[in-house]
Design a protein around this motif. Sequence first.
Motif, PDB file in Angstrom:
ATOM      1  N   ASP A  98      31.178  -8.407  29.616  1.00 41.37           N
ATOM      2  CA  ASP A  98      29.786  -8.793  29.359  1.00 41.37           C
ATOM      3  C   ASP A  98      29.440  -8.641  27.884  1.00 41.37           C
ATOM      4  N   ARG A  99      29.836  -7.501  27.306  1.00 43.36           N
ATOM      5  CA  ARG A  99      29.540  -7.290  25.881  1.00 43.36           C
ATOM      6  C   ARG A  99      30.350  -8.256  25.011  1.00 43.36           C
ATOM      7  N   ALA A 100      31.570  -8.587  25.439  1.00 46.37           N
ATOM      8  CA  ALA A 100      32.372  -9.546  24.676  1.00 46.37           C
ATOM      9  C   ALA A 100      31.711 -10.918  24.689  1.00 46.37           C
ATOM     10  N   LEU A 101      31.167 -11.308  25.843  1.00 45.67           N
ATOM     11  CA  LEU A 101      30.461 -12.592  25.920  1.00 45.67           C
ATOM     12  C   LEU A 101      29.216 -12.588  25.031  1.00 45.67           C
ATOM     13  N   ASP A 102      28.489 -11.468  25.032  1.00 44.73           N
ATOM     14  CA  ASP A 102      27.324 -11.371  24.141  1.00 44.73           C
ATOM     15  C   ASP A 102      27.757 -11.485  22.679  1.00 44.73           C
ATOM     16  N   THR A 103      28.862 -10.826  22.336  1.00 42.86           N
ATOM     17  CA  THR A 103      29.363 -10.880  20.962  1.00 42.86           C
ATOM     18  C   THR A 103      29.772 -12.296  20.583  1.00 42.86           C
ATOM     19  N   VAL A 104      30.424 -13.004  21.506  1.00 41.68           N
ATOM     20  CA  VAL A 104      30.804 -14.392  21.248  1.00 41.68           C
ATOM     21  C   VAL A 104      29.569 -15.244  20.997  1.00 41.68           C
ATOM     22  N   LYS A 105      28.543 -15.073  21.825  1.00 45.34           N
ATOM     23  CA  LYS A 105      27.324 -15.869  21.651  1.00 45.34           C
ATOM     24  C   LYS A 105      26.650 -15.565  20.313  1.00 45.34           C
ATOM     25  N   ASN A 106      26.600 -14.280  19.952  1.00 45.63           N
ATOM     26  CA  ASN A 106      25.987 -13.913  18.672  1.00 45.63           C
ATOM     27  C   ASN A 106      26.755 -14.519  17.501  1.00 45.63           C
ATOM     28  N   ASN A 107      28.073 -14.513  17.594  1.00 49.66           N
ATOM     29  CA  ASN A 107      28.875 -15.077  16.514  1.00 49.66           C
ATOM     30  C   ASN A 107      28.797 -16.602  16.493  1.00 49.66           C
ATOM     31  N   GLN A 108      28.599 -17.198  17.660  1.00 47.85           N
ATOM     32  CA  GLN A 108      28.355 -18.639  17.682  1.00 47.85           C
ATOM     33  C   GLN A 108      27.069 -18.978  16.932  1.00 47.85           C
TER      34      GLN A 108
ATOM     35  N   ASP B  88      33.925  -4.331  49.638  1.00 47.96           N
ATOM     36  CA  ASP B  88      33.845  -5.071  50.899  1.00 47.96           C
ATOM     37  C   ASP B  88      32.658  -6.037  50.890  1.00 47.96           C
ATOM     38  N   ARG B  89      32.498  -6.718  49.775  1.00 51.41           N
ATOM     39  CA  ARG B  89      31.477  -7.744  49.653  1.00 51.41           C
ATOM     40  C   ARG B  89      32.152  -9.102  49.536  1.00 51.41           C
ATOM     41  N   PRO B  90      31.429 -10.195  49.819  1.00 58.53           N
ATOM     42  CA  PRO B  90      32.033 -11.524  49.625  1.00 58.53           C
ATOM     43  C   PRO B  90      32.591 -11.677  48.215  1.00 58.53           C
ATOM     44  N   ALA B  91      33.747 -12.304  48.114  1.00 64.99           N
ATOM     45  CA  ALA B  91      34.432 -12.383  46.821  1.00 64.99           C
ATOM     46  C   ALA B  91      33.599 -13.079  45.763  1.00 64.99           C
ATOM     47  N   ASN B  92      32.755 -14.035  46.158  1.00 67.68           N
ATOM     48  CA  ASN B  92      31.993 -14.800  45.169  1.00 67.68           C
ATOM     49  C   ASN B  92      30.590 -14.246  44.932  1.00 67.68           C
ATOM     50  N   ASP B  93      30.313 -13.049  45.423  1.00 68.01           N
ATOM     51  CA  ASP B  93      29.023 -12.427  45.131  1.00 68.01           C
ATOM     52  C   ASP B  93      28.878 -12.205  43.623  1.00 68.01           C
ATOM     53  N   VAL B  94      27.688 -12.469  43.114  1.00 72.42           N
ATOM     54  CA  VAL B  94      27.435 -12.293  41.685  1.00 72.42           C
ATOM     55  C   VAL B  94      27.173 -10.823  41.397  1.00 72.42           C
ATOM     56  N   ILE B  95      27.810 -10.311  40.369  1.00 68.43           N
ATOM     57  CA  ILE B  95      27.634  -8.913  39.942  1.00 68.43           C
ATOM     58  C   ILE B  95      26.968  -8.906  38.576  1.00 68.43           C
ATOM     59  N   VAL B  96      25.822  -8.265  38.499  1.00 66.48           N
ATOM     60  CA  VAL B  96      25.086  -8.138  37.239  1.00 66.48           C
ATOM     61  C   VAL B  96      25.068  -6.666  36.856  1.00 66.48           C
ATOM     62  N   LEU B  97      25.526  -6.359  35.666  1.00 68.01           N
ATOM     63  CA  LEU B  97      25.589  -4.983  35.185  1.00 68.01           C
ATOM     64  C   LEU B  97      24.457  -4.709  34.199  1.00 68.01           C
ATOM     65  N   PRO B  98      24.033  -3.458  34.105  1.00 68.57           N
ATOM     66  CA  PRO B  98      23.002  -3.114  33.116  1.00 68.57           C
ATOM     67  C   PRO B  98      23.547  -3.267  31.701  1.00 68.57           C
ATOM     68  N   VAL B  99      22.630  -3.545  30.769  1.00 68.66           N
ATOM     69  CA  VAL B  99      23.038  -3.670  29.369  1.00 68.66           C
ATOM     70  C   VAL B  99      23.189  -2.300  28.727  1.00 68.66           C
ATOM     71  N   GLN B 100      22.260  -1.415  29.026  1.00 65.75           N
ATOM     72  CA  GLN B 100      22.277  -0.080  28.435  1.00 65.75           C
ATOM     73  C   GLN B 100      23.047   0.878  29.338  1.00 65.75           C
ATOM     74  N   VAL B 101      24.021   1.558  28.759  1.00 59.31           N
ATOM     75  CA  VAL B 101      24.800   2.551  29.489  1.00 59.31           C
ATOM     76  C   VAL B 101      24.955   3.787  28.608  1.00 59.31           C
ATOM     77  N   SER B 102      25.411   4.854  29.241  1.00 62.88           N
ATOM     78  CA  SER B 102      25.666   6.072  28.476  1.00 62.88           C
ATOM     79  C   SER B 102      26.926   5.897  27.624  1.00 62.88           C
ATOM     80  N   LYS B 103      26.790   6.194  26.343  1.00 63.49           N
ATOM     81  CA  LYS B 103      27.914   6.092  25.420  1.00 63.49           C
ATOM     82  C   LYS B 103      28.432   7.472  25.010  1.00 63.49           C
ATOM     83  N   SER B 104      28.032   8.491  25.750  1.00 61.38           N
ATOM     84  CA  SER B 104      28.461   9.846  25.400  1.00 61.38           C
ATOM     85  C   SER B 104      29.959   9.996  25.629  1.00 61.38           C
ATOM     86  N   MET B 105      30.592  10.749  24.761  1.00 60.06           N
ATOM     87  CA  MET B 105      32.021  11.021  24.847  1.00 60.06           C
ATOM     88  C   MET B 105      32.218  12.535  24.901  1.00 60.06           C
ATOM     89  N   PRO B 106      32.140  13.141  26.093  1.00 64.29           N
ATOM     90  CA  PRO B 106      32.205  14.603  26.198  1.00 64.29           C
ATOM     91  C   PRO B 106      33.575  15.144  25.827  1.00 64.29           C
TER      92      PRO B 106
END
Length: 451
Positions: A167-177, A234-252
């Motif tokens: 997802d972030r790679a796609l965002d980066t591609v769009k920004n660079n486009q 165990d969901r249908p293979a073609n179900d759409v998965i949407v992930l949050p943009v903001q995640v924890s970036k902590s590196m313990p």
Amino acid sequence: MQFASSGKHSFRVILRGRVFLRKYRLLLVVAPLLIVADNLYADEVNPVVLNENSAVKVAVSDNPNLAEVQERYKALLEVPSQVGTLPDPMVSLNAMNFPTDTFDRDQEPMTQLQVGVSQVIPFPGKLGLKEEAAEYDAKAAGHSVDEVRLQLVKNVKSKWWQLYYLDRALDTVKNNQALLRQFITVAQTKYETGKGLQQDVLLAQLELSRLMDQEIQLRAIRRNQAIKLNILMDRPANDVIVLPVQVSKSMPALADENSLYLQAEYSRPLLKQMETKIEAAQSRLDLAKRDYYPDFKLGVTYGDRTGDNPPPMGGSRSDFFSVMVGVKVPLYSGRKQSKAVSQRSSELQMNRYALLDEKGLVTAAISSAVTDYQEAKQQFSLYGSGIVPQAQQTVQSMLAGYQVSEVDFLNLVRSQMTLFNYELQYWKALSDAKQALARLEAAVGEESIYE
């Protein structure tokens, strides 16, 4: 001759430019269609944002492979009482000594109808050892459930973070486009005013086309990864998965590597499972040694007779009562019992060696995950705090310099593509670090792997 050579060169440049322009226009037509097709899935199902913890909960609740292992564990729990119970008694009905000429019960004194009960009794201790071995098998199956759950959680987390990176790679591609389109606009303006070269426009359009092609590839990869995550949940293979943009970036910070080894010895279900298999193998070896001792068979029979005794005794014939004791003799112990003991001894050693081998694999997995995490953690920090900001400043500076004809356009494009690659590496380092943590948790057997 020099003029002719220059003309041919210009002709080749113009020809290549036309080819680039055709490809560029084609991608400009195709790319929006792909984006529209991708958005159609989202419009149809109105997907819910799926965070990492939610994905794990769904998978643990619904994954069929985990459910299968759980049912196997339940089935094995029913075995110990079965093998630890005496064999079912045998009830017999017999018709004894009937004369074949008349089949008259009164004719012969030994004619009788019998009813009997017999019971096989294994040598003391055999049933207990069978039940003990079955209990260890069930316990090992319980550890197997925990291990499968652990690996499922690891796989879900890994797939989730792979999707997040895409997802972030796609965002980066769009920004660079968008940035390259800005370059094209600047290059076209300079070319139209006679201050720039047509090659600059063509070069920017070519790089933009490459980014469009990369976007197409990334979308295909993301869809395949989403299919795999859906199957784990165990969901249908073609179900759409949407992930949050903001995640924890902590590196313990991680616990000491040696302490992680010790934690794994006490917490890893796979090691517990193999230790339990050793105990089961020991019980079966003890049972094989106990098979040198005989089993017993006890029986009682009641015989009913009719008719009278002849004189001088006279009177009605009395009934018979019989008792039987049988002993199974281990006559072929050299070919049976001895071989069984040898077999069970080898199986016990096999399980012990398997445990030692698995401990080595577990420690290797821990060390590998720790190494990968530390590397990704350092890269994430380096890209985030140093390389990416510096590359962004370089691109902005070169763009400003190009606008006033102080920077070559090729260097501007190169700096922009360098920034693009660094941004991808930044997100990949985050994804790799989180996946390494997931592998480390699975290798240790618990989530308390931090200082």
